[in-house]
Design a protein around this motif. Structure first.
Motif, PDB file in Angstrom:
ATOM      1  N   UNK A  67      -7.333   5.197 -15.150  1.00 20.75           N
ATOM      2  CA  UNK A  67      -8.331   4.183 -14.877  1.00 20.75           C
ATOM      3  C   UNK A  67      -9.083   4.543 -13.607  1.00 20.75           C
ATOM      4  N   UNK A  68     -10.383   4.282 -13.591  1.00 23.29           N
ATOM      5  CA  UNK A  68     -11.245   4.826 -12.565  1.00 23.29           C
ATOM      6  C   UNK A  68     -11.082   4.164 -11.218  1.00 23.29           C
ATOM      7  N   UNK A  69     -10.374   3.031 -11.120  1.00 21.33           N
ATOM      8  CA  UNK A  69     -10.151   2.444  -9.814  1.00 21.33           C
ATOM      9  C   UNK A  69      -8.758   2.738  -9.308  1.00 21.33           C
ATOM     10  N   UNK A  70      -8.047   3.591 -10.028  1.00 24.16           N
ATOM     11  CA  UNK A  70      -6.752   4.036  -9.543  1.00 24.16           C
ATOM     12  C   UNK A  70      -5.581   3.350 -10.186  1.00 24.16           C
ATOM     13  N   UNK A  71      -5.766   2.265 -10.941  1.00 23.23           N
ATOM     14  CA  UNK A  71      -4.654   1.586 -11.567  1.00 23.23           C
ATOM     15  C   UNK A  71      -4.320   2.162 -12.909  1.00 23.23           C
ATOM     16  N   UNK A  72      -3.361   1.561 -13.577  1.00 23.25           N
ATOM     17  CA  UNK A  72      -2.998   2.040 -14.913  1.00 23.25           C
ATOM     18  C   UNK A  72      -3.968   1.463 -15.924  1.00 23.25           C
ATOM     19  N   UNK A  88       0.312   7.444  -6.498  1.00 24.01           N
ATOM     20  CA  UNK A  88       1.432   7.221  -5.581  1.00 24.01           C
ATOM     21  C   UNK A  88       1.136   6.104  -4.585  1.00 24.01           C
ATOM     22  N   UNK A  89      -0.159   5.798  -4.389  1.00 28.83           N
ATOM     23  CA  UNK A  89      -0.579   4.761  -3.439  1.00 28.83           C
ATOM     24  C   UNK A  89      -1.469   3.761  -4.175  1.00 28.83           C
ATOM     25  N   UNK A  90      -0.891   2.793  -4.851  1.00 29.82           N
ATOM     26  CA  UNK A  90      -1.675   1.864  -5.693  1.00 29.82           C
ATOM     27  C   UNK A  90      -2.766   1.111  -4.938  1.00 29.82           C
ATOM     28  N   UNK A  91      -2.596   0.901  -3.626  1.00 32.65           N
ATOM     29  CA  UNK A  91      -3.593   0.168  -2.845  1.00 32.65           C
ATOM     30  C   UNK A  91      -4.561   1.120  -2.142  1.00 32.65           C
ATOM     31  N   UNK A  92      -4.677   2.335  -2.662  1.00 31.68           N
ATOM     32  CA  UNK A  92      -5.432   3.369  -1.992  1.00 31.68           C
ATOM     33  C   UNK A  92      -6.937   3.206  -2.020  1.00 31.68           C
TER      34      UNK A  92
END
Length: 503
Positions: A13-18, A232-236
């Motif tokens: 997913x383009x914002x870093x989440x699943x 590895x950093x979901x809030x990145x």
């Protein structure tokens, strides 16, 4: 949405989440601190960031070169390093001076020298590789040392000859200088030093050779590495989301007014057929992102940290910001002086160049907070130059009141609310916005009035700014798009592109 079957490939997913989660709500509150990560994961993250930063620097910095680590002469690190090195080489000298000589440490050094020479070879150096293997046959060297017949001088002579064949022209003189050394310990020490330089030369040559290849693949590489970090950093992306939300709010607030420049506002805002009412104008993704980019030129020291997606370019963008601030002051000083002196004096050959040069020198290296003191000195220098030029041209000198007026107007430029400074700053930002729009940097006819004296410098700053932003948009565009679609169309379907442009 149906779950994917095992084996189906889904892009991250383009914002870093699943992919199975919904996008986060716009401008969420700060996330709770991450739980402590294991040491091996922290090390892996550090390594990934290092690789990402190196690839990024190689592509964006045309003069990027690796350099050996150096410490301040008085630093603890340097003292420890020098102490250890001195102890090592003193020990070697003692071993070689003993009777009979002890070659154990020298043999280890010869092994490392052999490995260093082999590392400098290109794939086509088959014959030279065989020569190094034969001349520095470590098993034979150990046997000769055991029998007391090891010829250190003969081995170092071969090493120096090989170095002379492999070194870059810039190292020729240093390699030749080693041939005059007679003390074996000192010679081995200097061989190691020059070999270190040669290895650095080879690394930088390799970087130059692969730069074109990296430029063709760096976008995919950086995006892949960044996604691995986000896994590895979901809030990145928290700071990136806040940065874009601020830009979206600014564009939305000004949407009822004519945009200051088409390159800043982007394409005309479209209307969303379902997510918002028909009377609501939705800003375009490009307009919001461009506003965010332009806001970086006004990033104050007290503001929050840079967006994560721009962290590697923070140094470059801060340099651009400092140059923009300096050019703003220079142009404002010249504009004020022009208004007071008139076109005849201002058109005198070399007059503007001298004013620009002295203003630039007095501003060099200063932050915005120190402009007030600098402008005091600048006003004095401008008055001196004006008086000298008036005398050379045979014109009467300025009256005391006119001198005081000119000096006061120049000093008032230190105030950020100064009208002249504000106008110049707007014009500079408007011009720089062309460089972050496709094809905009080629529009020379739009060069703003009053900025001709700084045209050359401003064009260079614009090219640097545009290069950084263009690369950033290519790499992180999908992440920006995902965030902004959720911010601007919170009720739209996750995969809907309605009323939205793309980067």
């Amino acid at each position: 949405m149906p779950k994917p079957r095992p084996g189906d490939e889904q892009p991250p997913r383009e914002d870093g989440g699943s992919r199975g989660e919904e996008l986060p709500t716009p401008c969420p509150p700060p996330a709770s601190p991450l739980q402590a990560l294991p040491a091996h994961e922290l090390q892996q993250i550090t390594d990934d960031i290092s690789k990402l930063a190196i690839a990024h620097e190689i592509v964006l910095s045309g003069d990027f070169k690796l350099q050996a680590a150096s410490f301040s002469p008085k630093s603890l690190e340097n003292r420890v390093k020098e102490t250890l090195h001195k102890a090592f080489w003193d020990s070697l000298e003692e071993q070689l001076s003993a009777y009979p000589p002890d070659y154990s440490q020298a043999i280890q050094l010869l092994q490392e020298i052999k490995e260093a020479l082999l590392s400098l070879l290109l794939p086509r150096h088959h014959q030279l590789r065989r020569q190094i293997e034969e001349a520095l046959d470590m098993e034979l060297i150990r046997q000769e040392a055991e029998h007391g017949v090891l010829d250190i001088r003969g081995l170092t002579t071969f090493v120096l000859g090989t170095m002379a064949r492999l070194c870059a022209p810039v190292r020729d003189e240093e390699v030749r200088g080693l041939q005059s050394l007679t003390d074996p310990a000192q010679l081995l020490r200097e061989i190691f030093r020059v070999l270190g330089l040669m290895k650095m030369d080879m690394l930088n040559f390799t970087i130059q050779s692969i730069r074109t290849h990296l430029q063709d693949h760096t976008v995919q590489y950086e995006r892949k590495k960044f996604q691995q970090l986000l896994d590895k950093l979901p809030n990145g992306l928290d700071r990136t989301r806040q940065w874009l939300c601020k830009a979206a709010a600014e564009v939305s607030a000004s949407s009822s007014q004519p945009p200051p420049h088409p390159a800043v506002s982007g394409s005309p805002a479209a209307r969303s057929p379902g997510a918002v009412s028909s009377s609501t104008t939705v800003p375009s993704l490009t307009s919001v992102l461009n506003r965010g980019y332009m806001n970086l030129l006004c990033w104050g020291p007290g503001q929050k940290e840079y967006p994560e997606t721009l962290f590697m370019d923070q140094g470059r963008l801060q340099e651009v910001q400092a140059q923009v601030n300096q050019l703003t002051i220079i142009a404002a000083v010249l504009l004020v002086t022009s208004g007071m002196c008139g076109s005849t004096l201002f058109g005198s050959p070399g007059f503007v160049a001298r004013l620009k040069r002295v203003t630039k020198v007095l501003l060099e290296g200063l932050s915005c907070t120190r402009y007030e003191a600098a402008l005091e000195d600048i006003s004095d220098q401008v008055l001196q130059e004006v008086s000298r030029t008036l005398a050379q041209l045979g014109y009467p000198a300025f009256t005391t009141d006119k001198c005081a007026s000119l000096k006061g107007q120049i000093k008032s430029i230190a105030d950020k609310g100064n009208a002249v400074r504000h106008v110049i700053e707007q014009r500079i930002h408007s011009f720089l916005s062309l460089f972050i729009s496709p094809g905009g940097q080629n529009s020379q006819k739009d060069f703003p009035k009053g900025l001709n004296p700084i045209q050359e410098e401003l064009l260079e700053v614009g090219r640097r700014f545009g290069s950084v932003i263009h690369h950033n948009r290519q790499v992180f565009g999908p992440y920006y798009s995902a965030i902004l679609k959720k911010v601007l169309l919170p009720n739209a379907e996750p995969d809907s592109d309605a009323a939205m442009d793309s980067f």
